[in-house]
Design a protein around this motif. Structure first.
Motif, PDB file in Angstrom:
ATOM      1  N   ASP A 221       0.837  -1.194   0.000  1.00  0.00           N
ATOM      2  CA  ASP A 221       0.000   0.000   0.000  1.00  0.00           C
ATOM      3  C   ASP A 221       0.881   1.257   0.000  1.00  0.00           C
ATOM      4  N   THR A 222       0.402   2.332  -0.619  1.00  0.00           N
ATOM      5  CA  THR A 222       1.204   3.550  -0.716  1.00  0.00           C
ATOM      6  C   THR A 222       1.575   4.103   0.656  1.00  0.00           C
ATOM      7  N   ARG A 223       0.671   3.979   1.634  1.00  0.00           N
ATOM      8  CA  ARG A 223       0.989   4.448   2.988  1.00  0.00           C
ATOM      9  C   ARG A 223       2.086   3.592   3.605  1.00  0.00           C
ATOM     10  N   VAL A 224       2.014   2.302   3.371  1.00  0.00           N
ATOM     11  CA  VAL A 224       3.042   1.398   3.892  1.00  0.00           C
ATOM     12  C   VAL A 224       4.376   1.685   3.210  1.00  0.00           C
ATOM     13  N   ARG A 225       4.335   1.955   1.914  1.00  0.00           N
ATOM     14  CA  ARG A 225       5.574   2.267   1.195  1.00  0.00           C
ATOM     15  C   ARG A 225       6.254   3.500   1.804  1.00  0.00           C
ATOM     16  N   ALA A 226       5.471   4.515   2.115  1.00  0.00           N
ATOM     17  CA  ALA A 226       6.042   5.722   2.710  1.00  0.00           C
ATOM     18  C   ALA A 226       6.613   5.436   4.093  1.00  0.00           C
ATOM     19  N   ALA A 227       5.912   4.604   4.878  1.00  0.00           N
ATOM     20  CA  ALA A 227       6.392   4.261   6.213  1.00  0.00           C
ATOM     21  C   ALA A 227       7.679   3.449   6.138  1.00  0.00           C
ATOM     22  N   LEU A 228       7.738   2.517   5.194  1.00  0.00           N
ATOM     23  CA  LEU A 228       8.950   1.702   5.033  1.00  0.00           C
ATOM     24  C   LEU A 228      10.119   2.555   4.563  1.00  0.00           C
ATOM     25  N   ALA A 229       9.854   3.530   3.708  1.00  0.00           N
ATOM     26  CA  ALA A 229      10.924   4.418   3.248  1.00  0.00           C
ATOM     27  C   ALA A 229      11.516   5.194   4.421  1.00  0.00           C
ATOM     28  N   ALA A 230      10.671   5.597   5.355  1.00  0.00           N
ATOM     29  CA  ALA A 230      11.166   6.310   6.538  1.00  0.00           C
ATOM     30  C   ALA A 230      12.028   5.389   7.396  1.00  0.00           C
ATOM     31  N   GLN A 231      11.600   4.137   7.566  1.00  0.00           N
ATOM     32  CA  GLN A 231      12.399   3.176   8.329  1.00  0.00           C
ATOM     33  C   GLN A 231      13.712   2.867   7.606  1.00  0.00           C
ATOM     34  N   HIS A 232      13.646   2.803   6.302  1.00  0.00           N
ATOM     35  CA  HIS A 232      14.832   2.575   5.474  1.00  0.00           C
ATOM     36  C   HIS A 232      15.865   3.676   5.720  1.00  0.00           C
ATOM     37  N   ALA A 233      15.425   4.926   5.784  1.00  0.00           N
ATOM     38  CA  ALA A 233      16.337   6.057   6.013  1.00  0.00           C
ATOM     39  C   ALA A 233      16.976   5.971   7.390  1.00  0.00           C
ATOM     40  N   VAL A 234      16.201   5.576   8.393  1.00  0.00           N
ATOM     41  CA  VAL A 234      16.754   5.409   9.745  1.00  0.00           C
ATOM     42  C   VAL A 234      17.844   4.343   9.738  1.00  0.00           C
ATOM     43  N   THR A 235      17.577   3.246   9.064  1.00  0.00           N
ATOM     44  CA  THR A 235      18.541   2.148   9.015  1.00  0.00           C
ATOM     45  C   THR A 235      19.819   2.563   8.305  1.00  0.00           C
ATOM     46  N   ARG A 236      19.709   3.306   7.220  1.00  0.00           N
ATOM     47  CA  ARG A 236      20.891   3.802   6.516  1.00  0.00           C
ATOM     48  C   ARG A 236      21.793   4.605   7.458  1.00  0.00           C
ATOM     49  N   GLN A 237      21.201   5.402   8.308  1.00  0.00           N
ATOM     50  CA  GLN A 237      21.982   6.233   9.209  1.00  0.00           C
ATOM     51  C   GLN A 237      22.811   5.404  10.182  1.00  0.00           C
ATOM     52  N   TRP A 238      22.333   4.228  10.546  1.00  0.00           N
ATOM     53  CA  TRP A 238      23.114   3.386  11.452  1.00  0.00           C
ATOM     54  C   TRP A 238      24.362   2.837  10.763  1.00  0.00           C
ATOM     55  N   TYR A 239      24.280   2.573   9.470  1.00  0.00           N
ATOM     56  CA  TYR A 239      25.490   2.188   8.732  1.00  0.00           C
ATOM     57  C   TYR A 239      26.477   3.354   8.693  1.00  0.00           C
ATOM     58  N   VAL A 240      25.965   4.565   8.495  1.00  0.00           N
ATOM     59  CA  VAL A 240      26.825   5.749   8.478  1.00  0.00           C
ATOM     60  C   VAL A 240      27.526   5.908   9.823  1.00  0.00           C
ATOM     61  N   ARG A 241      26.783   5.702  10.906  1.00  0.00           N
ATOM     62  CA  ARG A 241      27.378   5.827  12.245  1.00  0.00           C
ATOM     63  C   ARG A 241      28.423   4.755  12.498  1.00  0.00           C
ATOM     64  N   ALA A 242      28.192   3.561  11.984  1.00  0.00           N
ATOM     65  CA  ALA A 242      29.090   2.438  12.272  1.00  0.00           C
ATOM     66  C   ALA A 242      30.357   2.460  11.442  1.00  0.00           C
ATOM     67  N   ARG A 243      30.300   3.054  10.260  1.00  0.00           N
ATOM     68  CA  ARG A 243      31.398   2.923   9.291  1.00  0.00           C
ATOM     69  C   ARG A 243      32.768   3.347   9.823  1.00  0.00           C
ATOM     70  N   PRO A 244      32.890   4.464  10.569  1.00  0.00           N
ATOM     71  CA  PRO A 244      34.237   4.839  11.046  1.00  0.00           C
ATOM     72  C   PRO A 244      34.889   3.794  11.937  1.00  0.00           C
ATOM     73  N   GLY A 245      34.081   2.929  12.549  1.00  0.00           N
ATOM     74  CA  GLY A 245      34.638   1.924  13.445  1.00  0.00           C
ATOM     75  C   GLY A 245      35.437   0.854  12.741  1.00  0.00           C
ATOM     76  N   ILE A 246      35.217   0.667  11.442  1.00  0.00           N
ATOM     77  CA  ILE A 246      35.960  -0.370  10.725  1.00  0.00           C
ATOM     78  C   ILE A 246      37.455  -0.067  10.747  1.00  0.00           C
ATOM     79  N   GLU A 247      37.813   1.201  10.645  1.00  0.00           N
ATOM     80  CA  GLU A 247      39.235   1.571  10.662  1.00  0.00           C
ATOM     81  C   GLU A 247      39.858   1.419  12.041  1.00  0.00           C
ATOM     82  N   LEU A 248      39.034   1.239  13.068  1.00  0.00           N
ATOM     83  CA  LEU A 248      39.558   1.023  14.415  1.00  0.00           C
ATOM     84  C   LEU A 248      39.855  -0.450  14.682  1.00  0.00           C
ATOM     85  N   LEU A 249      39.415  -1.316  13.775  1.00  0.00           N
ATOM     86  CA  LEU A 249      39.677  -2.744  13.923  1.00  0.00           C
ATOM     87  C   LEU A 249      41.099  -3.081  13.497  1.00  0.00           C
TER      88      LEU A 249
END
Length: 320
Positions: A221-249
Motif C-alpha cells: 500500500d502507498t501508505r506502507v511504502r512511505a512508512a517503510l521508506a522512513a524506516q529505510h532512512a533510519v537504518t541507513r543512518q546506522w550504517y553511516v554511524r558504524a562505518r568509522p569503526g571499521i578503521e579502528l579494527l
C-alpha cells in the motif's frame, strides 16, 4: 579447512574441536552472508566467531522454530540459560555449542552480561509482538544485535582501546538487525510479530491490520511504502554511524567486517530498487555479487596477513 582453523587457534582437545566444528556447520547452513565474511578472517579467529554465531543461532531457533515434543520455547530457553551458566563456569564442557562458546568466553575474556542481555531479548520474542515506540524497540535490539557486535569485538581486535571501538561495533550490529526487520516484515507477520515502531508507522496511517492486508494481497500500500521508506532512512543512518569503526579494527579483521557491511547494506539497496515490494519477494543479494565483493576483500585480507599482522591487537587470547 576446519582442522587447519582449529590448529591455528591452538584448540587441541578432540571433544572441543568437534564442538567448534558443530558451530561452524550452523554458521555455514544458516548465515550465508555472515559465513562468507568470516572466510576473510585469519584462520585462528574463525572458530570463536563460529561459536558465538552458533550460540546465537541456537537460541534464535528455539524461539522461531519450535520443535514438536521438545518442550515449550520458554522451558527450552530456561534450559539453555542453565546450560550456558554451567558452561561459562566450566569452559569447554557441556553440550557442544555451549562448550565452544564457554571456551571462547574464557579465552577472550568476554563480558558475561552480554549473553544475559541476549537471552533476555530472546525471551521478549515469546511474549512481545509489537513495539510502541523507538525506545521500546531499542531495548530489544540492544540484546538481540548490539551485544553481538560487542561479543565479537575482542576476537576481531582493535588498534585502539576497545571501549573506543565498542559504540561502532554495537551500531553495526544494530544496522544489520534493522535491515533484517525491513527485509523480513512479511515473515515476521507470519510469526505474529512487528519489529517496526508503532508510533512511527501510525504517522503514515499504518497499523498491523494494514500490514496484514499487504501480506495477504502481496502488495505494498502507498501508505506502507512511505512508512517503510522512513524506516529505510533510519537504518541507513546506522550504517553511516558504524562505518568509522571499521578503521579502528585490527587490519586483518577489516576486510571481513567491511564485506559484511557492504553486503548487508546492499539488501537495503534491493529493497529500495523494488520500491519496497517486500510482500511479494524477499530482497536478497545474488550469489555472483556476494562472490565479487568477497573476492575483492580476499585480496585485501591476504595482504593484511602477509604484512606481518600490521597493527597491534589490544586483546590477545588468554590460555584456557
Amino acid at each position: 579447512m576446519i582442522s587447519s582453523e582449529l590448529d591455528a587457534a591452538a584448540i587441541t582437545d578432540p571433544g572441543l574441536r568437534q564442538a567448534y566444528r558443530d558451530c561452524r556447520d550452523l554458521n555455514a547452513r544458516h548465515g550465508r552472508t555472515f559465513f562468507l565474511a568470516t572466510r576473510l578472517l585469519a584462520p585462528a579467529q574463525r572458530p570463536a566467531i563460529h561459536a558465538l554465531y552458533g550460540f546465537a543461532r541456537w537460541a534464535d531457533d528455539i524461539v522461531d522454530l519450535p520443535e514438536p515434543g521438545a518442550g515449550t520455547p520458554q522451558a527450552r530457553l530456561d534450559d539453555l540459560t542453565r546450560q550456558l551458566s554451567a558452561g561459562l563456569d566450566n569452559p569447554g564442557r557441556g553440550e557442544p555449542v555451549v562448550a565452544a562458546v564457554g571456551h571462547t568466553v574464557a579465552r577472550y575474556g568476554l563480558d558475561r552480561s552480554l549473553f544475559r542481555a541476549f537471552l533476555d531479548s530472546m525471551r521478549m520474542d515469546l511474549t512481545v509482538t509489537d513495539y510502541p515506540d523507538r525506545p521500546a524497540l531499542n531495548r530489544y535490539v540492544y540484546g538481540s544485535a548490539e551485544v553481538i557486535g560487542l561479543q565479537v569485538l575482542p576476537v576481531l581486535g582493535t588498534v585502539c582501546p576497545q571501549p573506543e571501538a565498542a559504540p561502532y561495533a554495537a551500531a553495526l550490529g544494530k544496522a544489520f538487525q534493522l535491515t533484517n526487520f525491513l527485509r523480513d516484515v512479511a515473515e515476521d507477520l507470519d510469526r505474529g510479530r512487528v519489529y517496526l515502531p508503532a508510533d512511527e508507522l501510525a504517522a503514515f496511517q499504518v497499523d498491523r491490520d494494514l500490514l496484514r492486508w499487504c501480506r495477504e494481497h502481496r502488495r505494498t500500500d502507498t501508505r506502507v511504502r512511505a512508512a517503510l521508506a522512513a524506516q529505510h532512512a533510519v537504518t541507513r543512518q546506522w550504517y553511516v554511524r558504524a562505518r568509522p569503526g571499521i578503521e579502528l579494527l585490527h587490519p586483518i579483521s577489516r576486510p571481513c567486517v567491511s564485506t559484511a557491511a557492504v553486503l548487508y547494506g546492499e539488501i537495503l539497496d534491493r529493497i529500495e530498487e523494488c520500491d519496497f515490494a517486500i510482500f511479494s519477494a524477499r530482497a536478497t543479494v545474488g550469489r555472483a555479487r556476494r562472490a565479487r565483493v568477497a573476492g575483492s576483500a580476499f585480496a585485501r585480507a591476504l595482504w593484511a596477513r602477509r604484512r606481518g599482522r600490521a597493527g597491534t591487537l589490544t586483546t590477545a587470547p588468554a590460555p584456557v
